[in-house]
Scaffold this active site. Structure first.
Site, mmCIF file in Angstrom:
data_model
loop_
_atom_site.group_PDB
_atom_site.id
_atom_site.type_symbol
_atom_site.label_atom_id
_atom_site.label_comp_id
_atom_site.label_asym_id
_atom_site.label_seq_id
_atom_site.Cartn_x
_atom_site.Cartn_y
_atom_site.Cartn_z
ATOM 1 N N CYS A 161 -5.123 45.220 43.149
ATOM 2 C CA CYS A 161 -5.142 45.213 44.610
ATOM 3 C C CYS A 161 -5.722 43.881 45.081
ATOM 4 C CB CYS A 161 -5.992 46.377 45.126
ATOM 5 S SG CYS A 161 -6.263 46.387 46.914
ATOM 6 N N CYS A 163 0.730 41.038 48.311
ATOM 7 C CA CYS A 163 0.186 42.392 48.221
ATOM 8 C C CYS A 163 0.907 43.073 47.068
ATOM 9 C CB CYS A 163 0.398 43.159 49.525
ATOM 10 S SG CYS A 163 0.013 44.931 49.442
#
Length: 261
Positions: free
Chosen positions: A70, A177
């Site tokens: 992440c 992302c």
């Protein structure tokens, strides 16, 4: 070999699939946080606390390395995670692939969450690694959330909106992302302009996994037998992958692997 990966949701699937391809013999521990997701809107302190709890749940299974799958958690929580778990368990963060993208000469677009777009963190990476290259920062409103829920209509709308904000002369897109790597083909199709050279996409999953293997002194062995088991933790509890994970090839890849007992 046992490798752990963590995220609030299924953004970790891209790196998980990369581990599976490079070391199909590795056992996997996937630690998610459905009780606390999404992490993006949380304060840095709250996010760090959630990430630490998810990391410690994974660490209890004694992996040889922990991958933070992440970008947002890497920005805010990586120092705390490393201070807590290293040197016993190497912790590898996920950083947008701005450096290799800029090496191609650009122009470059960085697709990222609205919170990351324009942030001091991302601007610092651009300044450090993309000097002299034209860079457009593109906020992708709702894309990570749509991918998380495998909402096809919302994915298409979010990709189209971000593509409309992407300059027409862009040759390279950084997927800033980890969720975006799960819909890379859709992003490529939306941004590719007729008559232009093939668009180059840069994700982080492959480089992150290669770094994890280096940190533990292991080599890629893609031809090894696919014997690795999968353990899934949901906010610390034993569980299974969320159903939306199976909407993606990266999630279906894990169906061929037996869950750990």
């Amino acid at each position: 070999m046992k490798i752990a990966l963590m995220d609030s949701g299924i953004g970790l699937l891209a790196a998980t699939a990369a581990v599976r391809r490079l070391r199909p013999d590795a056992d996997l521990v996937l630690s998610l946080d459905p009780d606390g997701m999404p992490w993006g809107p949380r304060t840095p302190q709250d996010l760090t606390a959630r990430a630490l709890a998810v990391a410690e749940a994974a660490a209890a299974h004694r992996p040889e390395a922990l991958i933070v799958g992440c970008n947002t958690a890497t920005v805010h929580a990586l120092p705390t995670l490393r201070a807590t778990l290293e040197p016993g368990i190497p912790v590898i963060g996920t950083v947008p692939a701005i450096k290799p993208a800029a090496a191609g000469g650009g122009p470059v677009a960085i697709w990222a969450t609205p919170a990351t777009t324009g942030s001091p963190y991302q601007r610092g990476l651009i300044e450090d690694f993309a000097g002299g290259v034209t860079v457009a920062e593109v906020p992708c409103w709702g894309l990570a959330e749509a991918v998380e829920h495998a909402d096809e209509t919302a994915i298409d709308a979010a990709v189209a909106a971000a593509a409309a904000l992407t300059p027409a002369d862009v040759t390279t897109v950084v997927l800033g992302c980890t969720h975006y790597e799960l819909v890379a083909d859709r992003i490529r199709a939306a941004v590719q302009r007729p008559g232009r050279p093939p668009l180059v996409l840069h994700g982080s999953a492959g480089a992150v996994v290669a770094q994890a293997l280096r940190r533990i002194g292991a080599r890629p062995e893609p031809e090894s037998a696919a014997l690795g088991a999968v353990t899934v933790l949901l906010s610390g509890r034993p569980g299974a992958l969320p159903p939306p994970a199976l909407a993606y090839a990266e999630g279906r890849l894990l169906q061929a692997v037996s869950p750990a007992p």
